[in-house]
Every structure is written in C-alpha cells, then in structure tokens.
Design a protein around this motif. Structure first.
Motif, short mmCIF file in Angstrom:
data_model
loop_
_atom_site.label_atom_id
_atom_site.label_comp_id
_atom_site.label_asym_id
_atom_site.label_seq_id
_atom_site.Cartn_x
_atom_site.Cartn_y
_atom_site.Cartn_z
N GLY A 1 0.73 -1.19 -0.17
CA GLY A 1 0.14 0.14 -0.05
C GLY A 1 0.94 1.40 0.06
N LYS A 2 2.13 1.27 0.06
CA LYS A 2 2.92 2.19 -0.07
C LYS A 2 2.75 3.19 0.77
CE LYS A 2 4.86 1.87 -4.59
NZ LYS A 2 5.60 2.45 -5.32
N PRO A 3 2.57 3.04 2.20
CA PRO A 3 2.27 3.66 3.45
C PRO A 3 3.29 5.00 3.55
CG PRO A 3 3.64 1.70 4.25
CD PRO A 3 3.51 1.58 2.75
N LYS A 4 2.68 5.90 4.21
CA LYS A 4 3.41 7.16 4.45
C LYS A 4 4.03 6.95 5.75
CE LYS A 4 0.47 10.19 2.06
NZ LYS A 4 -0.81 10.41 2.03
N LEU A 5 3.38 6.22 6.62
CA LEU A 5 3.87 5.89 8.02
C LEU A 5 3.77 4.37 8.25
CD1 LEU A 5 5.03 6.86 10.61
CD2 LEU A 5 2.65 7.39 11.63
N LEU A 6 4.83 3.86 8.69
CA LEU A 6 4.74 2.24 8.87
C LEU A 6 5.34 1.95 10.31
CD1 LEU A 6 4.69 -0.59 7.71
CD2 LEU A 6 7.17 -0.51 7.06
N LEU A 7 4.40 1.28 10.89
CA LEU A 7 4.50 0.74 12.32
C LEU A 7 4.51 -0.67 12.29
CD1 LEU A 7 1.66 2.63 14.17
CD2 LEU A 7 3.74 3.53 13.58
N VAL A 8 5.62 -1.05 12.51
CA VAL A 8 5.79 -2.92 12.76
C VAL A 8 6.25 -3.28 14.11
CG1 VAL A 8 6.94 -4.74 11.80
CG2 VAL A 8 6.96 -2.43 10.46
N VAL B 1 9.14 5.30 9.63
CA VAL B 1 9.19 3.82 10.05
C VAL B 1 9.21 3.80 11.60
CG1 VAL B 1 9.80 1.47 9.80
CG2 VAL B 1 9.87 3.23 7.71
N LEU B 2 8.48 3.00 12.17
CA LEU B 2 8.74 2.69 13.54
C LEU B 2 8.50 1.24 13.58
CD1 LEU B 2 8.83 3.92 16.54
CD2 LEU B 2 6.40 3.54 16.64
N ILE B 3 9.74 0.68 14.13
CA ILE B 3 9.91 -0.79 14.52
C ILE B 3 10.21 -1.18 15.72
CG2 ILE B 3 10.51 -1.56 12.22
CD1 ILE B 3 13.58 -1.39 13.02
N VAL B 4 9.46 -1.97 16.47
CA VAL B 4 9.59 -2.65 17.71
C VAL B 4 10.26 -3.85 17.48
CG1 VAL B 4 8.60 -3.95 19.58
CG2 VAL B 4 7.42 -1.62 18.35
N GLU B 5 11.59 -3.93 17.91
CA GLU B 5 12.41 -4.96 17.73
C GLU B 5 12.98 -5.68 19.18
OE1 GLU B 5 13.21 -7.01 14.18
OE2 GLU B 5 13.87 -7.46 16.30
N GLN B 6 13.19 -6.94 18.97
CA GLN B 6 13.79 -7.58 20.14
C GLN B 6 15.39 -7.77 19.96
OE1 GLN B 6 12.33 -7.72 22.84
NE2 GLN B 6 10.41 -8.09 22.56
N HIS B 7 15.94 -7.60 18.90
CA HIS B 7 17.27 -7.94 18.35
C HIS B 7 17.87 -6.38 18.54
CE1 HIS B 7 17.07 -11.97 17.77
NE2 HIS B 7 16.10 -11.77 16.45
N VAL B 8 18.29 -5.91 19.50
CA VAL B 8 18.67 -4.48 19.78
C VAL B 8 19.44 -4.15 18.78
CG1 VAL B 8 19.11 -3.01 21.33
CG2 VAL B 8 17.75 -4.74 22.10
N HIS B 9 20.49 -4.87 18.51
CA HIS B 9 21.76 -4.45 17.88
C HIS B 9 21.52 -4.36 16.28
CE1 HIS B 9 24.70 -4.14 21.20
NE2 HIS B 9 23.62 -4.88 21.87
#
Ligand SMILES: Nc1ncnc2c1ncn2[C@@H]1O[C@H](COP(=O)(O)OP(=O)(O)OP(=O)(O)O)[C@@H](O)[C@H]1O
Ligand SMILES: Nc1ncnc2c1ncn2[C@@H]1O[C@H](COP(=O)(O)OP(=O)(O)OP(=O)(O)O)[C@@H](O)[C@H]1O
Ligand SMILES: [Mg+2]
Ligand SMILES: [Mg+2]
Lengths: 273, 715, 257
Positions: free
Chosen positions: C166-173, C203-211
């Motif tokens: 959808g070619k988002p303007k703001l992506l939250l994952v 883009v906002l990503i939530v991640e467990q693999h910090v590095h």
C-alpha cells in the motif's frame, strides 16, 4: 551408546506435490538436548506435526521410546510422553494459566465424570505439585490465576511450555518458545530449559534465536526445503558455510549468538557477588 | 418411473426458492458470521408488503404502534408511531415490487444497526439467538400488521399461477417453475460475480474473519457488514415476491430450514454451492414425496419426513466427510466463547430462587404451582444445555427433541394397555414396566439417540453444527415425534401418561383419585430432581473432566496435545447432556395428562435455548434464571396477568424485542454473569471499547511489585 | 527522568513530522500501562522502539492506530489526530500497522491478502505489488496458498508485504523479526531503511534484536515499565551499551540519570 528416545527414518510429508519433509532421518538420544533450525518454511513445524500425529506421514517411520508410533492418534502419542508446544500459541484462552496446566496433567478415566458430579474426584497431590513446579520453573507463579489473553505475548509462549511440562513428557518438543522474548529473557529461558534434562526428559527445540539455540543444544540438525542439509555440534553448525548461506546470514546469526554470550557472561559475574 | 421423472423436474420450482434463499443466507453469513434464522421471515414480510400494496395500496412499516388501542391505553393515543402509509389506490405491479424490495433493504439496515452490529463481538451462539429473536419479532409483526388472513396473490410477470403449463413426458409442469429456476440461477450468478470480481467481495470475507486486520488496512468493518445485510435482505425480498404465487407468505418463515440446508451445501460460504444445493433439495424432496405415494413404501416412514430429511442427511454426510477430526493448522477460529466460571453455593441459590418464585407467584397468580413447575422443568432441561453448549461449546439445537423422545418412550414403556381417558381415542398398548424402570429406559433411549445425533459433531463445528442439529430436529420431529405409525395416533392427539408411581408414592401432577391436578408431590419430586442434577452439573465443572470439556471448547488441537481424546470427550458430553434432557422429558410428561407432539416443537426448543442463553448458558445460576424467564414460567406469567386483554401477537413481539435487547446487553455472557465481577466489566466494557479485555490480576499489582518481579526474574 | 543523548541524526530527519505522540497515557480497562509517552517521527526516519517484555511497546502502537483509547495526551498521525474506534480512517490516510498478532486473513489466499493491502490508482497498485514481491521473493511461490497454512515465518513475511504494497506514508511494525530466520532479518532491516530513504516514509519498528535494529535506525526510544526511559541517536546508543542494558534490567536508571 544410549538409546534413542525418538528416531525417524525416511520421514516424508507431502502437501499436494510439495515435500514439506523429505526423507528426514533424525535421532534424539535419551537425555540429550537436540535442536532443529532452518529457514522459514523449511518444514520444521511440519516435522513436529508429523511425529505428533497432526499431519499424516506419506512415507517413513517414526519410533518413540522403542515403539513405532505411526498409527497412533495425537492424544495417544501425548499419552506416551511425546508432548509438543505450538508455534501459534494455541492456549486454552478461557481457562486460567493454572487450569491450562492442570488440563494437561490430570489423568481421567471414562467414569471420572461420575466422580466429578459427586464431587469425589480424588485430588492428585503429585500432579498439583508438578503443576506448581512447572509454573515456578517458568516464572509464572505470579500469574497462575490470570487469563492467558491478559499476558504479554512472550509470557503466553511460556505458558505453552509450562503446559507441556505439566503433561509429564519423556520428550518435549518446543516450537519457537523464545519468539518474542527479549535477549535477557531468552537467556534465562535457555538456562531453565537445560534443567529439564535433570527431570527425566529429553528436549527437542526449534527456534530462530541463535543466542538460545547455539548455547543450549547438544546437537543440531539443519533443515532446508524439507531435507537435512547439515548436522553437528553447535560449534560446527556456527561455522558451517552451507548453513550460513541458507540460514544464518552474513552476520545476523553471529550477532545474536555473541549478544547472548555476553549477557550470560555478565550474569555469571553478577551471581556470585 | 415417468411420474417420478416429472416430479423430479417439477421440483426445480421449490428448488429455485430454496436456492435464492440459500444464496441470501450465504451473503448474511459471509458479511457478519450470522446464521440468519430470520431470512425466511424477511422474505415473508416483503411478500406481504407486495400483496398488501397491490390489494389496498397500503405499506406497513416493520414495527407496531407502541401505544396500542387496548383498554385504557386507547385514551392515550398521542404521538403514535406511524405504521401504515397509503400509497394510492391502484399502484402498479412494478411499484409494488420496488417497494417490497426497498422494504427488505430497510429491514436489512435495521437488523444491522439494531441487532447484529451491537452483537458483533458476541459469541457465535449469541448471534444465533439474536437472529432467532429477529425471526420471532418479524413473525409477530406480520401477525399484527397483516393479520392472519389467507393471501392468495396470483403473482406477476411470468411468476403467476396462470402461466400456461409445460408438457413433458405427458405430464404437465407449471411454466413458472422454470422461471423460478432461471431467477435462482441468474441471482446466484450475479452475487457470485460480485464476490468474485470486486474488492468488496474479498474484503467482506476478510472483515468477517478478522475485523481488526481489515480496519488496519483501511476497510470499515461496519460499512461492509451493513452493505451485506442490505444485500442479503434484498435477496430474501426478491425470493419472497417471486414465489408469492405458489403459497401463503406466512409459510416463508419456515422455508429457512431447507434454505439453510442449501447454504450448508455451499459450506455457508459459496453462493454457487448454495444455489446447486437448493435446487437439489427441491428436486429430491419432490421426488421423495412421489415415491412415498407408492404401495411398497414402508408405512412407518411418513412422506413428510422423507421430504424434509433425506436431502439434509445427504448434506450432513458430505460435510462430515469433508471435515477433519482435529481442525487443521490455521483454521479460522470458531469465535469467542462465553466465560464459564465455577458455580458455588448451588443449593442455596436454587433455594432462594424457588422461595422468591413461590412468594412472587403466590402474590400475583392463583395457579402458582403450574407456573413454578414450568420454570423448574425448563431449568432442569437447561442443565443439559449447560453441559453441552456451555461447558463443551457444541451448539446443539436438538436437545429438546431428545426430551420429547424420552417422553414418548416413557409413555410407551409404562403403558399397560388398560388406561383409557375420556378423550383418548387411541388405546395405549405398551410394555407395562414399573414407572422407575420405564423412566430409566426412556432416559437410556434418549441418550442413545443423542449419541447418534452427536456423531456429526466429531467433524463439524461451530455454527455449521448448529444448522446440522437443526436438521436433526426436523428429522426427529417428522420421523419420530409426529409419526402416527410409530407412536400411535398420538401424533395428532396425545399419548396418555401413565399414572406414575415411584416406590409407592404417586409423583404425577394429575391425581387420578380426585380426578384433579394436585401438584405438591410432583413439585417436591421435581425440586429434588432439579437439585440433584443441578449440583451434579455444577460439580462437573469443578472436576477434572469438566476442565477437559472446557479445554476442548477452547481449542481442540491443543486439547489433543494435552492428551485429551477429543472425540470421546465430545461423545461423553452429548451423552450426559442427552441423559439430562431425557430426565427433563420424562418429568415433563409426568406433568401432562398426555404427551403430544406439540409439546416438543422446533420453536419451543429454540425458545428454550434462547432463554438458557439469556440466563447464562455456562452456569447453573444461568439455567435457573433462564427457567424463570420462559414463556409460561414465572416472570412471563407474573407480568402477563396485567395484560390479559392484549393480543398475543403484541406480547410475542415485545418478548422478541426483549430477547434481542437481552442478547445485546448481556454481551453474550448471560444475565447470571452480570452480578459477578466479570459481569461488571462486561457492562463497563459495553460502554467503552470492545477490544478491551477485562483487567488481569497482573495489573492489580503495584508498580513496586512488578519491579520486584522483573528483578527477581533476572537473578 | 529521560536520558537524552543529543545528536542530530544521520539522514533526512528534517522533513515534516508524521507521527507526534505527546504525553500519552493508555491502557486496558481504564488502567494505564503506559504513561507520559512522548515520541515523534519525521519523514524519512527509521525509529526503533525498544524495551523488555511487557514494557508497553505494543500498547503504544495500538493507541497510535486507534485500537486503544488514549487516557491522556494526544496522538497525531500524518497531521490529524487519531480517532479511537475508527482505525480504518487513519489507515486510509496512509498509516500501515503490522500488529503483533499479524491479523492475517487465514481463510484467504496469500494473493487475496496482498490485494487487500493495495491502495491508490491501478498503476500505483501494480507498482506497489511488484516492489513488495521483489523485496520478499519467498512469497512468490506461495500466492495461491491459504494464509492459514503458511509457516510462522511465511506469515510474518506476508504481513510485512501486505503493509508494504500500500506504499504507506507511516509504517508501524510490531516485533518485525518474530519467527524469522536470521538471514531474513538481516535482509529485511535494510529494506525498511531503503523504504524510508526512497519514499520518505516514516518507520517505527519494535524489535527484540537490539543491535540489528540500531544498525539501521536513525533514532531509538527505549521503554521500560510503561515509560520512555532513554532516547537518542542510534549510533550513540550503540556506543552506550551500559545505558541500554540498564534500561532492560529495569533498574539502574536513577543512578545514571
Ligand atoms: N496443510 C498444508 N497445506 C499446504 N502447505 C502446507 C501445509 N502445512 C504447511 N504447508 C507448507 O509447508 C511448508 C513448511 O511449513 P512449516 O510450518 O513446517 O515451516 P517451518 O520450518 O516451521 O517454518 P517457520 O520457521 O517459518 O515456522 C511451508 O511452506 C508451508 O506453507
Ligand atoms: N489485553 C490486555 N489486558 C490487560 N493487560 C494487558 C493486555 N495486554 C497487555 N497488557 C499488559 O500491559 C503491559 C504492557 O504490555 P505490552 O503488550 O504493551 O508490552 P510489550 O512491550 O509489547 O511486550 P512484549 O515485548 O512482550 O510484546 C503488560 O504488563 C501486559 O500485562
Ligand atoms: Mg514453524
Ligand atoms: Mg508487544
């Protein structure tokens, strides 16, 4: 040589033309910790599905504890001590965490319902204790009465592990128990998983968290397109170029593993102090 | 042979109707996961609208004047709600068609906004009950607005009684039958294309499966559901006006049963499947009736039964073999289940309820025992639903028929062939067993029948199971309960109840010595039974097996992994539940001077399920409340005495509205839950966000405690 | 309270603000589990939201897309406040949210799932479809399969692809690498980076693999116990592992602050 608690020979699973498992020969020696890794869609979950009876095998045999289990139904295999967890949680969402475990632990006969109705079902002390132990070992005692849906994702996964533990497994098959756990928690989980071996069981682990897999397993199989492409000790797998190309990647796997190593070290420093 | 072929071909007429209705059912189901029992009623309302407009130029809106012209209310005729609109003296046929379709669309919108949108997060059963409520409401409104008179509309266009017949093989078939076939195929194809080729179609399926996912992609789940309701209702309305020349519109309400069979044939999700299924059912039924006329046909198998059941049985078989013993990976979940807390203090609760009930009824009504026992019987029966539907999550509509099976069996087993009452023209012959043995035998028979009926549940789940068991109801009713050959002339009249005596005590409600009803021993006996069964059912929930029932209800795959034999557990549940239903059936028979098939009708069974659900299908307390609510029970009668001169249709309509409102307010958990902590949150949640779950115990910890835990976990 | 490591971030953090969370509190059944959260994302930025299990990351994201009600504070997405209860409106403005549970349509095929993510004119749709599949080629052979049958990781990829078409303007994952093989994570993170660079999306990503996350992100926020306890440029946080680990351990903040 110790005997194998689980052994498959030429195990093949086909989904309409696609060989999700292709002649897999794999063995879990009794009392050991065996890992299975591989790219997404390689057929790891399918392998667990096949040996626990959730999908049919189209060829090959599976032997558990010296017995061919190919013809048994899923609950019969569970009854023999072959207990799995699910990648997709599959908890009993309207039972409390503790009841989730009790379901798995309590033996019932056909006439149990009559005793139930008379409120005369004998309390099974051994199982209640086992459940308490399983809750404790996975740090779930404080949420024993909560509903699984109220827990954050990572902890729900652990409820699944605890439920499997409560069912008195001889071999416990874990499908991505660390998915969604942060590195510290997954390191802790790894340490707990190793202690399972002291309780008369063997462990079979699938996970994508290399920090976990490479540190807890005694032996690792690598699956790709349904076939085993490598096997060996964690150190061997970590360096295997084929595994790197298909699965670990240039650095991602290594970064995870190192990070976990570091956390373990720093915790070891802390503990004595 | 030739007659048979002609009959088969002629069957496309009725088949076309079933196909059209079936397609509409599929649309409603896809749009909001609702099995729309009211679908036939919508067709009926449209047909009446069409007819009324042509006859008198009037249009009746689908409600009634809340300030009716009865008693003292007559004087208060202020601000009446408009009901009747006059559209001119001689409106054209096409205007009438258009208005009928508009009316259906309007009803569809109302159903969406007033009933199913508020119910969108309710458990599956809640939606089923909601649609039963709408069905009852529309039926009563039809009675109020259009009266009970016969309508013999000749139809319009090619769809008329007088369109010339077609000759085939020397027989004649009305031309309109083929037009109906064509209409069904055209409508089916159009709807199929809509779903196949437009984004609307895919998003409909998506939004029904996962509302959150659809909303996050920018689709409004509410808009999609509403549009589908309108479409489904228009399809129903079209079927109604096209078929009006064949029969009385009032009968359309019941056509929902074969139409559900058609929809099942399409797995509730395929419009072409439903169309084919509807045609097959129509054809098979027509052929079956033809065969049943033959001399060699076994007399004990009534033609009526064949017509209704054979096609449904075929569909059940297909579904059964298509299903899996355990759901495969990634199956769409069958939806939320109401909570099932443990019941404590069952006896005290029960005592208090009975006490209050006696008190209330003493004050308000004279014949309180009759009413009290009705409530108690209903409660006893609802215990069977608590086990099967509440604990085990299997939506079965057939349990009340099993009560009927037990009642009839009991009369047969106990009859000694001597008893003849003044009104009985059928002299009972029977086994002459002692009453306790006859009762036991009856319960065993009900249990066995229940186990057989439960077999499909091994592979069919959720709402599909509800529909399958509904066809079992029809089958049992036609083949067994109304069967004059098997059960004697009783089907039309009655099977006399033997004078039941247990261990020297007379326990029936009718005292043969005084020749009058004499309730007290019967009431005591009934209270004893209700208490024993109630405690047993409550204990079941607390025990190890009860926990396994709940586990199977929650997740069959995980249950198997925990070592539970899912099939056996389901069978056990069906067995226990059917036995309880059987007990209720026997005791019901003890109350009646004679058992008649009318006591165990489909609708009585549906109503009992509805009230059990409203009371709270998962708990003993819920069953007690449900028992108080039923028609003829305490609440209804206590209220009813004040409105004696009101037309019963109004009362029914009000009752149906109450049913719907209740279903919505209790959020699918039942009235019994409202007093619990969880209930308060349900009420609170209704006002707030549906996605909000009740609070968990973790959150009640103080911040320090959480901190402590996290740190503790890390050492 | 908040420990800010101030630097200007590497790339185009100068664009318009796409997401602006200020003083946000939200939670379940009226009990706040996140409190006083301030967070913003500019056009072209990749921002990581980190923190231990149960910190409140998912809760934050749910509130942004309007699935949870804000108890206090405000959320502005693409210039307009989010309306609770109408996530579809926010989505139509150009927000794509890959939730923690994926919310795939199990009954639909992979292709149908993707189709539902498409937005814009026919040619835009075609282009979006192509790029998403090029980025996640593993999906190509699976087009006709029912999404419910996919393996865990394949489902994850599908969820990502469905958001990207959808070619988002703001992506939250939420939990982007959940269940993904390391090699896929390694490929996916740079893709996310490219999307931000090339399309100007936030883009906002939530991640467990910090590095791994910090390697591609411009900035990062670290949450603990429902509050943002650390924020700063990714590069600096990489240097200050001690700070990061302290916030993961739940203690340590007070001494550092
Ligand atoms: N019932 C089925 N029908 C068709 N294909 C299936 C079915 N079940 C699984 N598959 C396919 O088989 C392949 C193997 O799936 P499996 O779940 O075993 O992978 P996995 O190794 O566990 O992957 P992951 O690490 O992503 O969980 C996948 O491509 C999946 O889509
Ligand atoms: N539906 C819910 N009802 C009640 N409490 C909830 C609910 N969902 C989450 N919580 C609580 O809110 C807090 C924050 O949860 P959240 O899911 O936002 O954490 P998270 O940072 O996403 O964790 P994870 O990394 O494990 O996904 C947790 O303590 C959790 O127990
Ligand atoms: Mg898997
Ligand atoms: Mg989360």
């Amino acid at each position: 040589m110790t005997k194998n608690i689980l052994e498959t020979d030429g195990l093949t699973v086909t989904f309409g033309g696609l060989n999700a498992n292709d002649s897999v020969d794999l063995a879990v020696p009794e009392g050991t910790f065996v890992g299975l890794i591989g790219p997404n869609g390689a057929g790891k979950t399918t392998f667990i599905d096949a040996i626990t009876g959730y999908v049919g095998m189209s060829a090959g045999t599976a032997t558990f504890d010296g017995e061919d289990i190919g013809a048994l139904k899923p609950h019969e295999r569970a009854g023999k001590g072959l207990i799995r967890t699910f990648q997709s949680l599959e908890l009993f969402e309207d039972l409390s965490v503790r009841d989730n475990l009790l379901v798995a632990g309590y033996p019932t006969k056909w006439y149990t319902f009559i005793l139930d109705m008379l409120h005369m079902t004998p309390k099974n002390q051994e199982i209640e204790e086992r459940v308490d132990w399983a809750l404790d070992i996975l740090n779930l005692t404080d949420v024993a009465d909560a509903m699984p849906t109220d827990l954050p994702h990572g902890r729900r996964k652990l409820v699944g592990v605890a439920r499997a533990l409560a069912a008195k497994p001889k071999l416990i098959l874990l499908d991505e128990p660390a998915a969604g756990l942060d590195t510290t928690e997954s390191t802790n989980l790894g340490r707990q998983l190793r202690t399972f071996l002291d309780h008369d069981m063997s462990v079979f682990l699938i996970d994508h968290d290399m920090g976990l897999v490479l540190s807890v397993c005694d032996y690792i199989y690598v699956l790709d397109f349904g076939q085993i492409i490598a096997q060996g000790t964690p150190a061997e797998i970590r360096e295997d170029p084929a595994v790197k190309a298909a699965y670990l990647g240039e650095q991602a796997g290594e970064v995870q593993a190192q990070e976990a190593d570091r956390i373990r070290e720093s915790q070891q420093e802390e503990v004595p102090s | 042979m030739k007659e048979l072929i002609i009959a088969l071909i002629a069957g496309v007429g009725a088949g076309g109707l079933y196909a059209m209705l079936g397609a509409g059912l599929v649309v409603a189901f896809r749009g909001s996961g609702v099995i729309n029992f009211a679908h036939g009623a919508v067709a009926a309302y449209a047909a009446y609208t069409f007819d009324e407009l042509r006859e008198n130029g009037d249009v009746y809106l689908p409600w009634f004047d809340p300030i009716p012209e009865f008693g003292f209310l007559k004087t208060l005729r202020i601000n009446n709600l408009p009901v009747k609109l006059h559209l001119g003296e001689d409106p054209s046929t096409w205007l009438a068609v258009a208005v009928a379709l508009l009316m259906s669309a309007f009803i569809g919108l109302l159903m969406h906004f007033l009933v199913f949108r508020p119910l969108r997060n309710a458990p599956t059963l809640g939606k089923v009950i909601g649609s039963v409520g709408v069905m009852l409401y529309l039926s009563s409104i039809i009675a109020v607005n259009f009266g009970g008179q016969n309508r013999a509309d000749v139809g319009f266009g090619g769809f008329t009684t007088d369109s010339p017949a077609v000759e085939i093989l020397g027989g004649t078939i009305p031309r309109s039958n083929f037009y109906l076939l064509a209409a069904a195929v055209v409508m089916g194809a159009a709807v199929w294309a809509l779903y196949r080729f437009t984004r609307f179609g895919i998003s409909t399926r998506a939004a029904d499966e996962n509302e959150k996912g659809a909303a996050l992609l920018g689709y409004s789940p509410q808009f999609i559901a509403g549009a589908n309701w309108v479409l489904a209702s228009v399809l129903a309305g079209a079927a109604g006006v096209l078929f009006i020349h064949k029969t009385q519109p009032a009968l359309f309400v019941l056509f929902v049963v074969p139409a559900l069979g058609a929809a099942l044939f399409g797995n509730l999700s395929s419009v072409p499947g439903a169309t084919v299924g509807g045609l097959l059912i129509g054809i098979a039924a027509s052929g079956g009736v033809e065969l049943a006329d033959k001399g060699w046909w076994p007399a004990w198998l009534p033609a009526e039964g064949v017509r209704n059941t054979v096609p449904l049985l075929v569909i059940i078989l297909i579904l059964y073999f298509r299903g899996d013993k355990l759901p495969i990976r990634g199956s769409i979940s069958i939806g939320r289940q109401p909570r099932a807390p443990e019941s404590n203090n069952v006896l005290i609760g029960l005592g208090v309820c009975v006490g209050i009930a006696i008190l209330l009824s003493n004050i308000f009504v004279s014949s309180w025992e009759a009413i009290l026992t009705t409530s108690l019987l209903a409660t006893l029966f609802m215990f069977s639903l608590v086990v099967l539907v509440g604990y085990l999550g299997q939506i079965s509509l057939v349990q009340f028929s099993l009560a009927g099976v037990a009642a009839f069996t009991m009369t047969r087993l106990a009859a000694d062939g001597t008893k003849v009452r003044p009104n009985d023209f059928f002299v009972n012959t029977g086994w002459d067993l002692p009453d306790p043995l006859a009762a036991l035998g009856a319960v065993i028979v009900a249990t066995i029948v229940g186990l057989v009926v439960g077999i499909p549940a091994l592979r069919i789940r959720g709402v599909q199971l509800a529909v399958v068991t509904l066809s079992a109801v029809i089958a049992l009713e036609d083949i067994l309960i109304r069967n004059t050959t098997l059960l004697g002339e009783g089907a039309k009249s009655t099977n006399p109840t033997p004078e039941p005596s247990w261990f020297g005590q007379y326990v029936g409600a009718f005292n043969p010595d005084t020749n009058r009803t004499d309730y007290w021993k019967y009431t005591a006996f009934l209270i004893l039974a209700v208490s024993l069964v109630g405690v047993a059912v409550a204990n079941l929930r607390r025990g190890a097996m009860g926990r396994k029932f709940l586990a199977v209800r929650a997740n069959e795959r995980a249950a198997a992994a925990a070592g539970i034999d899912v099939s056996k557990t389901k069978m056990l549940g069906f067995g226990i539940s059917s036995a309880i239903a059987g007990i209720a059936g026997v005791l019901f028979a003890y109350k009646l001077p004679a058992v008649s098939s009318d006591n165990f009708s489909v609708f009585a069974g549906l109503a009992l399920l509805a009230f059990a659900y409203l009371g709270g299908i998962t708990t003993i307390g819920g069953a007690v409340i449900g028992g108080l609510l039923v028609a003829g029970g305490l609440s209804a009668e206590t209220l009813g005495v004040h409105f004696e001169d009101i037309d019963v249709a109004y009362i029914n309509a009000v009752g149906a509205i109450g049913l719907i409102i209740n279903a919505i307010v209790t959020g699918g958990e039942g009235i019994a839950m409202l007093q619990t902590d969880q209930g308060k949150h349900i009420l609170a949640g209704l006002r707030r966000d549906p996605t909000i779950a009740p609070p968990d115990s973790v959150l009640n910890l103080t911040q320090e405690e959480i901190q402590g835990d996290v740190e503790g976990a890390l050492v | 309270m908040t420990d800010t490591a101030t630097t200007t971030s590497s790339s185009a953090a100068t664009g318009e603000t796409l997401l602006d969370i200020s003083n946000l509190s939200a939670g379940y059944s009226g009990v706040a589990v996140i409190r006083g959260v301030n967070l913003h994302i500019k056009s072209g930025e990749v921002v990581a939201l980190l923190g231990p299990n149960g910190a409140g990351k998912t809760t934050t994201l749910l509130t942004v897309s309007g699935l949870l009600k804000a108890l206090e504070g405000s959320v502005a997405v693409l210039g307009a406040p989010t309306t609770f209860g109408a996530p579809h409106k926010t989505a139509r403005r150009g927000l794509a949210h890959v939730p923690e549970d994926r919310s795939l349509f199990f009954g639909l095929t992979v292709q149908e799932n993707l189709k539902l993510g498409l937005r814009g004119s026919r040619s835009e749709q075609a282009a979006g479809y192509e790029t998403a599949l090029d980025l996640l080629p593993a999906l190509k052979p699976l087009m006709g399969r029912r999404a419910g049958l996919l393996s865990g990781g394949e489902q994850q990829m599908l969820a990502m692809a469905r958001a990207l078409v959808g070619k988002p303007k703001l992506l939250l994952v939420d939990e982007m690498s959940l269940g993904l093989a390391p090699i896929i994570v390694e490929r996916l993170l740079p893709i996310v980076r490219d999307i931000a660079d090339n399309t100007g999306a936030g883009v906002l990503i939530v991640e467990q693999h910090v590095h791994l996350a910090l390697e591609v992100a411009d900035r990062a926020y670290v949450m603990s116990h429902g509050e943002i306890v650390l924020e700063g440029a990714a590069a600096e946080l990489m240097e200050r592992r001690d700070l990061l680990e302290a916030s993961y351990l739940g203690g340590g903040l007070e001494e550092d602050a």
